[in-house]
Each structure stands twice: as structure tokens, then as C-alpha cells.
Write a protein that holds these residues in place. Structure first.
Motif, PDB file in Angstrom:
ATOM      1  N   VAL A   1      -6.251   4.773   0.989  1.00 17.55           N
ATOM      2  CA  VAL A   1      -5.471   3.550   1.104  1.00 17.55           C
ATOM      3  C   VAL A   1      -5.735   2.740  -0.148  1.00 17.55           C
ATOM      4  O   VAL A   1      -6.877   2.404  -0.450  1.00 17.55           O
ATOM      5  CB  VAL A   1      -5.871   2.721   2.345  1.00 17.55           C
ATOM      6  CG1 VAL A   1      -5.028   1.462   2.437  1.00 17.55           C
ATOM      7  CG2 VAL A   1      -5.745   3.541   3.613  1.00 17.55           C
TER       8      VAL A   1
ATOM      9  N   PRO B   1       0.840  -1.207   0.000  1.00 18.91           N
ATOM     10  CA  PRO B   1       0.000   0.000   0.000  1.00 18.91           C
ATOM     11  C   PRO B   1       0.868   1.248   0.000  1.00 18.91           C
ATOM     12  O   PRO B   1       1.943   1.274   0.602  1.00 18.91           O
ATOM     13  CB  PRO B   1      -0.793  -0.110   1.307  1.00 18.91           C
ATOM     14  CG  PRO B   1      -0.718  -1.543   1.685  1.00 18.91           C
ATOM     15  CD  PRO B   1       0.590  -2.059   1.143  1.00 18.91           C
TER      16      PRO B   1
ATOM     17  N   ASN C   1       1.981  -3.004   7.475  1.00 19.27           N
ATOM     18  CA  ASN C   1       1.719  -1.769   8.202  1.00 19.27           C
ATOM     19  C   ASN C   1       2.944  -0.892   7.985  1.00 19.27           C
ATOM     20  O   ASN C   1       3.940  -1.031   8.683  1.00 19.27           O
ATOM     21  CB  ASN C   1       1.491  -2.036   9.689  1.00 19.27           C
ATOM     22  CG  ASN C   1       1.185  -0.763  10.458  1.00 19.27           C
ATOM     23  OD1 ASN C   1       1.441   0.337   9.985  1.00 19.27           O
ATOM     24  ND2 ASN C   1       0.639  -0.906  11.650  1.00 19.27           N
TER      25      ASN C   1
ATOM     26  N   LEU D   1      -3.100   1.531  13.640  1.00 12.95           N
ATOM     27  CA  LEU D   1      -1.934   1.199  12.818  1.00 12.95           C
ATOM     28  C   LEU D   1      -0.660   1.766  13.431  1.00 12.95           C
ATOM     29  O   LEU D   1       0.366   1.072  13.519  1.00 12.95           O
ATOM     30  CB  LEU D   1      -2.107   1.747  11.398  1.00 12.95           C
ATOM     31  CG  LEU D   1      -3.163   1.073  10.529  1.00 12.95           C
ATOM     32  CD1 LEU D   1      -3.431   1.897   9.277  1.00 12.95           C
ATOM     33  CD2 LEU D   1      -2.740  -0.338  10.165  1.00 12.95           C
TER      34      LEU D   1
ATOM     35  N   LEU E   1      -9.578  -5.068   0.486  1.00 13.99           N
ATOM     36  CA  LEU E   1      -8.520  -4.408   1.236  1.00 13.99           C
ATOM     37  C   LEU E   1      -9.159  -3.961   2.546  1.00 13.99           C
ATOM     38  O   LEU E   1     -10.194  -3.316   2.535  1.00 13.99           O
ATOM     39  CB  LEU E   1      -7.977  -3.205   0.453  1.00 13.99           C
ATOM     40  CG  LEU E   1      -6.759  -2.511   1.060  1.00 13.99           C
ATOM     41  CD1 LEU E   1      -5.883  -1.942  -0.048  1.00 13.99           C
ATOM     42  CD2 LEU E   1      -7.129  -1.434   2.034  1.00 13.99           C
ATOM     43  N   ARG E   2      -8.530  -4.335   3.658  1.00  6.43           N
ATOM     44  CA  ARG E   2      -9.116  -4.061   4.976  1.00  6.43           C
ATOM     45  C   ARG E   2      -8.076  -3.710   6.008  1.00  6.43           C
ATOM     46  O   ARG E   2      -6.956  -4.201   5.948  1.00  6.43           O
ATOM     47  CB  ARG E   2      -9.805  -5.336   5.479  1.00  6.43           C
ATOM     48  CG  ARG E   2     -11.305  -5.191   5.527  1.00  6.43           C
ATOM     49  CD  ARG E   2     -11.912  -6.328   6.245  1.00  6.43           C
ATOM     50  NE  ARG E   2     -12.140  -5.969   7.627  1.00  6.43           N
ATOM     51  CZ  ARG E   2     -12.856  -6.686   8.444  1.00  6.43           C
ATOM     52  NH1 ARG E   2     -13.388  -7.796   8.058  1.00  6.43           N
ATOM     53  NH2 ARG E   2     -13.034  -6.311   9.670  1.00  6.43           N
ATOM     54  N   VAL E   3      -8.468  -2.880   6.963  1.00  5.98           N
ATOM     55  CA  VAL E   3      -7.665  -2.666   8.167  1.00  5.98           C
ATOM     56  C   VAL E   3      -8.127  -3.719   9.165  1.00  5.98           C
ATOM     57  O   VAL E   3      -9.316  -3.809   9.477  1.00  5.98           O
ATOM     58  CB  VAL E   3      -7.856  -1.240   8.744  1.00  5.98           C
ATOM     59  CG1 VAL E   3      -7.077  -1.091  10.048  1.00  5.98           C
ATOM     60  CG2 VAL E   3      -7.427  -0.193   7.719  1.00  5.98           C
TER      61      VAL E   3
ATOM     62  N   ILE F   1      -8.895   6.357   5.237  1.00 12.13           N
ATOM     63  CA  ILE F   1      -8.707   5.714   6.537  1.00 12.13           C
ATOM     64  C   ILE F   1      -9.219   6.651   7.631  1.00 12.13           C
ATOM     65  O   ILE F   1      -9.047   7.872   7.548  1.00 12.13           O
ATOM     66  CB  ILE F   1      -7.223   5.337   6.740  1.00 12.13           C
ATOM     67  CG1 ILE F   1      -7.086   4.360   7.891  1.00 12.13           C
ATOM     68  CG2 ILE F   1      -6.355   6.562   6.938  1.00 12.13           C
ATOM     69  CD1 ILE F   1      -5.787   3.609   7.876  1.00 12.13           C
TER      70      ILE F   1
ATOM     71  N   LEU G   1      -9.563   0.776  -0.082  1.00 14.39           N
ATOM     72  CA  LEU G   1     -10.348   0.662   1.139  1.00 14.39           C
ATOM     73  C   LEU G   1     -11.761   1.138   0.815  1.00 14.39           C
ATOM     74  O   LEU G   1     -11.929   2.220   0.255  1.00 14.39           O
ATOM     75  CB  LEU G   1      -9.720   1.508   2.245  1.00 14.39           C
ATOM     76  CG  LEU G   1     -10.278   1.366   3.652  1.00 14.39           C
ATOM     77  CD1 LEU G   1     -10.113  -0.057   4.172  1.00 14.39           C
ATOM     78  CD2 LEU G   1      -9.558   2.343   4.586  1.00 14.39           C
TER      79      LEU G   1
ATOM     80  N   GLU H   1      -8.652   4.173  13.029  1.00 14.07           N
ATOM     81  CA  GLU H   1      -7.884   3.126  12.326  1.00 14.07           C
ATOM     82  C   GLU H   1      -6.412   3.525  12.230  1.00 14.07           C
ATOM     83  O   GLU H   1      -5.520   2.691  12.442  1.00 14.07           O
ATOM     84  CB  GLU H   1      -8.435   2.908  10.911  1.00 14.07           C
ATOM     85  CG  GLU H   1      -9.769   2.205  10.868  1.00 14.07           C
ATOM     86  CD  GLU H   1     -10.385   2.208   9.483  1.00 14.07           C
ATOM     87  OE1 GLU H   1     -11.037   1.201   9.144  1.00 14.07           O
ATOM     88  OE2 GLU H   1     -10.231   3.206   8.736  1.00 14.07           O
TER      89      GLU H   1
ATOM     90  N   TYR I   1      -3.144  -3.892  11.104  1.00 10.58           N
ATOM     91  CA  TYR I   1      -2.378  -3.916   9.858  1.00 10.58           C
ATOM     92  C   TYR I   1      -3.354  -3.850   8.689  1.00 10.58           C
ATOM     93  O   TYR I   1      -4.562  -4.009   8.852  1.00 10.58           O
ATOM     94  CB  TYR I   1      -1.489  -5.164   9.776  1.00 10.58           C
ATOM     95  CG  TYR I   1      -2.242  -6.467   9.905  1.00 10.58           C
ATOM     96  CD1 TYR I   1      -2.737  -7.126   8.780  1.00 10.58           C
ATOM     97  CD2 TYR I   1      -2.456  -7.055  11.143  1.00 10.58           C
ATOM     98  CE1 TYR I   1      -3.432  -8.320   8.893  1.00 10.58           C
ATOM     99  CE2 TYR I   1      -3.139  -8.243  11.273  1.00 10.58           C
ATOM    100  CZ  TYR I   1      -3.613  -8.874  10.146  1.00 10.58           C
ATOM    101  OH  TYR I   1      -4.302 -10.057  10.266  1.00 10.58           O
ATOM    102  N   ILE I   2      -2.818  -3.597   7.511  1.00  8.13           N
ATOM    103  CA  ILE I   2      -3.625  -3.551   6.291  1.00  8.13           C
ATOM    104  C   ILE I   2      -3.441  -4.883   5.573  1.00  8.13           C
ATOM    105  O   ILE I   2      -2.303  -5.317   5.340  1.00  8.13           O
ATOM    106  CB  ILE I   2      -3.185  -2.380   5.388  1.00  8.13           C
ATOM    107  CG1 ILE I   2      -3.438  -1.055   6.114  1.00  8.13           C
ATOM    108  CG2 ILE I   2      -3.902  -2.431   4.042  1.00  8.13           C
ATOM    109  CD1 ILE I   2      -2.796   0.144   5.456  1.00  8.13           C
TER     110      ILE I   2
END
Length: 172
Positions: free
Chosen positions: A36, A27, A147, A115, A59-61, A107, A97, A111, A121-122
């Protein structure tokens, strides 16, 4: 003799079929309140075209210790299809994201704090489904996590690393 012929047929198919490779870029630098995204490259590294390609990506946190499986848990995802992919002609797409309405979002401050603290983490999950020229359905799954705000923390991302897999299909 028949078993030998079947073994030869399977080996020939494996050698000449389409093989879909997924490369996930890191990322871009993430800023508090910023976008993101990561570039995902899908390539057919096999010897014949792939057909009926369907690609999903998320894509996720993800917080440390959180279990997430995109195959069984609902999450905002993106997808695309294409009729055929020929060998060595990659397709690049941006994984972003998303909010629950599947619209790209930035983001959030909470969040970003997670991080920064190394508590999240992503992760980018990608699944490619396709059919080879022999009529056999295949799939490739890939996940990468990072991250880049706090790269030195330890992350419990086993569900991401165990997501990496391919099928073992050889019969239509």
C-alpha cells in the motif's frame, strides 16, 4: 498611521512568503497481501523560498468509528528534511504502510477484509513545518482518505477531514 503601516507589512509578508502545498495521490490498487503506497507531492506555491523544511507522513488503515490523531497518538511514520524549497520545484515522496519498526509492510488479510466490507479506509496524514524568508515558522497539515476496494461505503473520517489546516502565524 502606525497601525496602517503594520497592516501593510503583514499584507506584504502574506503575499510574498512561502506557501507549502500538499497533494496526496490516491493509493494504488490494493490487493490482499499487497503493498500500500501513495505519492505525496510537496510544493512551495509562494513567491519566496521556504527554509528548514520538515515533513512527516503517516499512511494507515483506519477502522470506521476509530479516532486517530497523528499529532497526539504514536504511529509508525516517515519523515524527511531539506534545507530549502524554491517556488514551483515540487518534491514527490512515497507514503507507505509501515510496521512498528518503520519498515514498509503489506496489507494484512484481516485489514483487507475490513476494507472489502467497508468497515475501514486508508488514510494518509501529512504535516509540513517550515520557516519563511521573514523568519516566521509555519505549518501545513493535510489528510486524505480512500477505500478503492469498496468506494461506495460511508466512512466516519471526520478526524481526517478536520486535520486539514494551516497556521495563521505572521510574526517571528
Amino acid at each position: 498611521m502606525l497601525q496602517s503601516l503594520e497592516t501593510t507589512r503583514i499584507a506584504l509578508q502574506e503575499d510574498h512568503r512561502a506557501w507549502m502545498q500538499v497533494k496526496i495521490g490516491e493509493p494504488a490498487d490494493v490487493a490482499d497481501g499487497g503493498a500500500v503506497k501513495s505519492v505525496v507531492t510537496i510544493s512551495n506555491t509562494g513567491n519566496t523560498p521556504a527554509r528548514h523544511i520538515l515533513v512527516y507522513f503517516v499512511l494507515r488503515v483506519i477502522e470506521n468509528e476509530e479516532f486517530f490523531d497523528p499529532n497526539t497518538q504514536a504511529a509508525p511514520s516517515e519523515s524527511f528534511t531539506t534545507g530549502a524549497m524554491f517556488p514551483n520545484e515540487p518534491i514527490k515522496v512515497d507514503a507507505r504502510l509501515l510496521d512498528k519498526g518503520r519498515v514498509a509492510r503489506n496489507i494484512s488479510h484481516p485489514e483487507y477484509i475490513e476494507l472489502q466490507a467497508g468497515r475501514a479506509y486508508i488514510a494518509i496524514y501529512v504535516k509540513v513545518q517550515y520557516r519563511d524568508v521573514f523568519g516566521v515558522d509555519h505549518w501545513t497539515q493535510r489528510c486524505a482518505f480512500q477505500n478503492n476496494i469498496n468506494p461506495y461505503s460511508l466512512y466516519t473520517s471526520i478526524n481526517c477531514t478536520e486535520y486539514n489546516n494551516i497556521d495563521s502565524n505572521y510574526k517571528p
